[in-house]
Design a protein around this motif. Structure first.
Motif, mmCIF file in Angstrom:
data_model
loop_
_atom_site.group_PDB
_atom_site.id
_atom_site.type_symbol
_atom_site.label_atom_id
_atom_site.label_comp_id
_atom_site.label_asym_id
_atom_site.label_seq_id
_atom_site.Cartn_x
_atom_site.Cartn_y
_atom_site.Cartn_z
ATOM 1 N N MET A 204 -0.024 -15.856 -14.225
ATOM 2 C CA MET A 204 0.885 -14.793 -13.806
ATOM 3 C C MET A 204 2.230 -15.401 -13.429
ATOM 4 N N LYS A 205 3.303 -14.873 -14.006
ATOM 5 C CA LYS A 205 4.645 -15.385 -13.771
ATOM 6 C C LYS A 205 5.418 -14.430 -12.851
ATOM 7 N N LEU A 206 6.117 -15.021 -11.901
ATOM 8 C CA LEU A 206 6.891 -14.270 -10.923
ATOM 9 C C LEU A 206 8.369 -14.583 -11.078
ATOM 10 N N PHE A 207 9.198 -13.524 -11.139
ATOM 11 C CA PHE A 207 10.654 -13.700 -11.152
ATOM 12 C C PHE A 207 11.255 -13.023 -9.921
ATOM 13 N N MET A 208 12.214 -13.716 -9.285
ATOM 14 C CA MET A 208 12.974 -13.141 -8.170
ATOM 15 C C MET A 208 14.454 -13.330 -8.450
ATOM 16 N N ASN A 209 15.253 -12.306 -8.170
ATOM 17 C CA ASN A 209 16.654 -12.358 -8.587
ATOM 18 C C ASN A 209 17.531 -13.138 -7.610
ATOM 19 N N GLU A 210 18.846 -13.170 -7.912
ATOM 20 C CA GLU A 210 19.773 -14.056 -7.198
ATOM 21 C C GLU A 210 20.065 -13.610 -5.775
ATOM 22 N N ASN A 211 19.716 -12.385 -5.403
ATOM 23 C CA ASN A 211 19.950 -11.932 -4.036
ATOM 24 C C ASN A 211 18.874 -12.394 -3.065
ATOM 25 N N ILE A 212 17.925 -13.148 -3.556
ATOM 26 C CA ILE A 212 16.873 -13.741 -2.730
ATOM 27 C C ILE A 212 17.154 -15.242 -2.651
ATOM 28 N N THR A 213 17.216 -15.795 -1.464
ATOM 29 C CA THR A 213 17.644 -17.179 -1.281
ATOM 30 C C THR A 213 16.567 -18.163 -1.738
ATOM 31 N N PRO A 214 16.942 -19.404 -2.039
ATOM 32 C CA PRO A 214 15.944 -20.423 -2.405
ATOM 33 C C PRO A 214 14.855 -20.601 -1.349
ATOM 34 N N LEU A 215 15.237 -20.581 -0.063
ATOM 35 C CA LEU A 215 14.238 -20.698 1.006
ATOM 36 C C LEU A 215 13.248 -19.554 0.936
ATOM 37 N N GLN A 216 13.742 -18.331 0.729
ATOM 38 C CA GLN A 216 12.871 -17.166 0.657
ATOM 39 C C GLN A 216 11.985 -17.213 -0.579
ATOM 40 N N LYS A 217 12.544 -17.668 -1.701
ATOM 41 C CA LYS A 217 11.751 -17.765 -2.930
ATOM 42 C C LYS A 217 10.604 -18.763 -2.778
ATOM 43 N N GLU A 218 10.907 -19.915 -2.209
ATOM 44 C CA GLU A 218 9.875 -20.945 -2.040
ATOM 45 C C GLU A 218 8.762 -20.459 -1.128
ATOM 46 N N TRP A 219 9.169 -19.855 -0.001
ATOM 47 C CA TRP A 219 8.173 -19.375 0.957
ATOM 48 C C TRP A 219 7.321 -18.257 0.357
ATOM 49 N N PHE A 220 7.956 -17.291 -0.312
ATOM 50 C CA PHE A 220 7.218 -16.144 -0.844
ATOM 51 C C PHE A 220 6.292 -16.557 -1.979
ATOM 52 N N THR A 221 6.744 -17.419 -2.846
ATOM 53 C CA THR A 221 5.913 -17.846 -3.982
ATOM 54 C C THR A 221 4.610 -18.460 -3.495
ATOM 55 N N LYS A 222 4.710 -19.294 -2.478
ATOM 56 C CA LYS A 222 3.504 -19.933 -1.933
ATOM 57 C C LYS A 222 2.548 -18.889 -1.353
ATOM 58 N N GLY A 223 3.097 -17.956 -0.573
ATOM 59 C CA GLY A 223 2.242 -16.935 0.041
ATOM 60 C C GLY A 223 1.660 -15.970 -0.962
ATOM 61 N N ALA A 224 2.481 -15.525 -1.930
ATOM 62 C CA ALA A 224 2.006 -14.584 -2.948
ATOM 63 C C ALA A 224 0.930 -15.221 -3.822
ATOM 64 N N ALA A 225 1.099 -16.519 -4.123
ATOM 65 C CA ALA A 225 0.106 -17.224 -4.942
ATOM 66 C C ALA A 225 -1.260 -17.229 -4.252
ATOM 67 N N ASP A 226 -1.253 -17.384 -2.939
ATOM 68 C CA ASP A 226 -2.518 -17.379 -2.198
ATOM 69 C C ASP A 226 -3.198 -16.018 -2.298
#
Length: 369
Positions: free
Chosen positions: A1-23
């Protein structure tokens, strides 16, 4: 499953969310998840589309594991993501993952369409009591999972609340742990980072401005036993023909608001803070934390403290505008401020949000507005 997040979401937020969503994807659906920077290759698109509204909202459109979650704020997008998980039986009963209810290894076979605008702009909690950093971190983590969007850190930092915990005040069964202002600030910075990850609407300070004018930091909350220097006494409220700290506590002491120098100093102290803390969305500007402590000098007796308060708020708005700061100001109806001003009105209402705190009113029955 591939996740895309747009430019209005910061790198810190993307990293944190990807880890949590993957779980969650792994536990719920036995589905691995990874981030892609190509929206055409994504199964799930999570996007923040900014607009001028103060109220967040979200739209969830998912057929199985393919579709999108869109919001006008990052915390709104999180509200949408966690609300989608609830459609598959997930429940966020209390803070910490140990208190989440998850049915594992189920089939993602639902077509889910949600279009939600919450009833209230501000949905959150104010720090109180005795708190460890872990208490606060876990609570902030829980807020977007239950549809909340805000957290309020009282004072310059949460020193008073952390001190109660780490020094175990009124707990004879625990020894004091090492604690000082440096540790409080370090933990405060970590709290700010936890809010930033989630896009939590950041409310800050509240009381303490009156003490700042008298030369005392707001971070120490309800400290007592202090003495007011002679050069600061003209700024303090006159009570029974005496100007001094109430119970030796700056936070309990009101000011002589008819004194133009008091007004100017209070406005400058708040403006300096707003300039240095532009990560704060709503800066709370309250007066002292006591009743029957209003200045009784001849000038102050001529008008309600609410009129003096509004005059200061209008002056503050002008200074913030001069500085190019769009910080929202939250003012408080509390104790004597429950009596409405008789003359003054707010000039720039877009700057201000009102907090209603009828602490002296009957709380056994629902309020009738």
């Amino acid at each position: 499953m591939k996740l895309f997040m747009n430019e209005n979401i910061t790198p810190l937020q993307k990293e944190w969310f990807t880890k949590g969503a993957a779980d969650y994807m792994n536990r719920l659906f036995n589905e691995p998840l990874s981030l892609t920077d190509d929206p055409s290759k994504a199964d799930l698109n999570v996007e923040v589309v900014l607009d001028d509204r103060t109220k967040d909202s979200y739209v969830v459109e998912l057929d199985g594991l393919r579709g999108s979650i869109t919001s006008n704020t990052w915390v709104g997008a999180l509200n949408g993501f966690y609300r989608w998980l609830e459609e598959y039986g997930v429940r966020f009963v209390r803070p910490q993952k140990a208190h989440e209810v998850i049915v594992e290894n189920i089939k993602p076979d639902q077509r889910i369409l949600l279009d939600v605008e919450p009833a209230y702009d501000h949905r959150g909690v104010c720090i109180e009591g005795a708190d460890s950093f872990e208490n606060v971190r876990d609570f902030i983590s829980w807020l977007p999972k239950i549809g909340m969007n805000s957290f309020f850190v009282q004072f310059e930092n949460p020193y008073s609340f952390f001190k109660r915990w780490y020094e175990h005040e009124m707990n004879p069964y625990k020894d004091k742990e090492p604690f000082d202002t440096q540790k409080a600030q370090k933990l405060s910075d970590l709290v700010d980072q936890e809010m930033e990850k989630r896009g939590i609407v950041h409310h800050r300070v509240g009381r303490g401005w009156t003490g700042e004018v008298l030369g005392y930091s707001s971070r120490f909350g309800w400290e007592k036993g202090l003495e007011l220097p002679e050069d600061k006494k003209p700024f303090a409220a006159m009570l029974n023909n005496k100007r001094d700290l109430v119970e030796g506590a700056p936070i309990l002491t009101s000011l002589c608001f008819s004194n133009p120098e008091v007004q100017d100093q209070m406005v400058e102290v708040i403006t300096d803070y707003a300039r240095d803390h532009q990560d704060v969305d709503y800066l709370h500007v309250w007066l002292s934390d006591a009743r029957n402590n209003i200045c009784e000098c001849d000038k102050c007796k001529k008008e309600r403290v609410a009129d003096q308060y509004i005059r200061i708020l209008n002056q503050l708005d002008e200074r913030l505008s001069e500085e190019g700061l769009d910080t929202k100001i939250c003012f408080l109806l509390y104790h004597e401020l429950l009596f409405a001003p008789q003359k003054e009105t707010l000039k720039n209402r877009e700057r201000f949000t009102m907090m209603f705190a009828p602490i002296t009113g009957p709380l056994k029955e629902a309020m009738r507005m």
